[in-house]
Design a protein around this motif. Sequence first.
Motif, PDB file in Angstrom:
ATOM      1  N   GLN A   2     -93.906 -26.757   2.914  1.00 24.02           N
ATOM      2  CA  GLN A   2     -94.101 -26.828   1.467  1.00 24.02           C
ATOM      3  C   GLN A   2     -95.405 -27.539   1.123  1.00 24.02           C
ATOM      4  OE1 GLN A   2     -90.395 -28.683   0.291  1.00 24.02           O
ATOM      5  NE2 GLN A   2     -89.397 -26.702  -0.062  1.00 24.02           N
ATOM      6  N   VAL A  32     -95.492 -20.756  -1.552  1.00 19.07           N
ATOM      7  CA  VAL A  32     -94.658 -21.844  -2.088  1.00 19.07           C
ATOM      8  C   VAL A  32     -93.228 -21.352  -2.269  1.00 19.07           C
ATOM      9  CG1 VAL A  32     -94.267 -23.347  -4.074  1.00 19.07           C
ATOM     10  CG2 VAL A  32     -96.591 -23.009  -3.214  1.00 19.07           C
ATOM     11  N   TRP A  40     -91.477 -20.929   1.137  1.00 17.25           N
ATOM     12  CA  TRP A  40     -90.999 -22.170   1.742  1.00 17.25           C
ATOM     13  C   TRP A  40     -89.887 -22.813   0.927  1.00 17.25           C
ATOM     14  CZ3 TRP A  40     -91.173 -24.078   6.441  1.00 17.25           C
ATOM     15  CH2 TRP A  40     -92.036 -23.444   7.342  1.00 17.25           C
TER      16      TRP A  40
END
Length: 231
Positions: free
Chosen positions: A112, A167, A170
């Motif tokens: 992340q 993003v 994850w």
Amino acid sequence: MRIPAHSVCTAIRDDIVAGVYERGSRLTEELLARRYGVSRVPVREALRTLEAEGFVVTRRHAGACVAEPTEQEGADLLEMRMLLEPLGASRAAQRRTEAHLKVLRGLVRLGQERARRGNSEDLRSLGSWFHETLAQASASPAMTSMLTQLRHKIAWMYTVEAPANPVESWAEHGAIVDAVARGDSERARTVTALHTERATTAHRLRFPAQGDRPDRVRNSQPPVNMTGLRH
């Protein structure tokens, strides 16, 4: 190079996946033994193992050769992974240890962080490590071994585009870990199934049939619903 005899199989497999040996090319024991700095005995054993895994075939009058899998075989591999990954996650929710959770959470934090910073260089290796650890958390050596072989063969046959929204990707990994940590096997299975199917759309054949376009694997799955799963 010189490598330990027990690592010959891994070295040859890695070179096949990397394209060092072209599909259909001969793999002679003498040349392989010279390349890896070992005797012909471990090379012979490695070729038998790789034949069982589908990377090598034995042809009359030619001996061992790099396999030439078809487009349908590649599609079958992706389908098998879409079935096994969710099953592995479901088992992991029931059998994972605290050590597995620690590694998985650490990988999610790293993934992340890299995704937010737009640093995509490490994301692929982090993703591979994540899914390998998730498979190990299933406490099923047979399933872990099978998923590892599938990943090797898929990496050989397909190139994978980076996710359009790393993003979000994850965040999906995080949702999987949350379900596994809570012992929610059905949620772990569902979230992993959606994640795996969405990821499959980024795969393109390295060796499309003549006249074919290396189109993406089609998929219409919506984003994973992670409501209530984020800490």
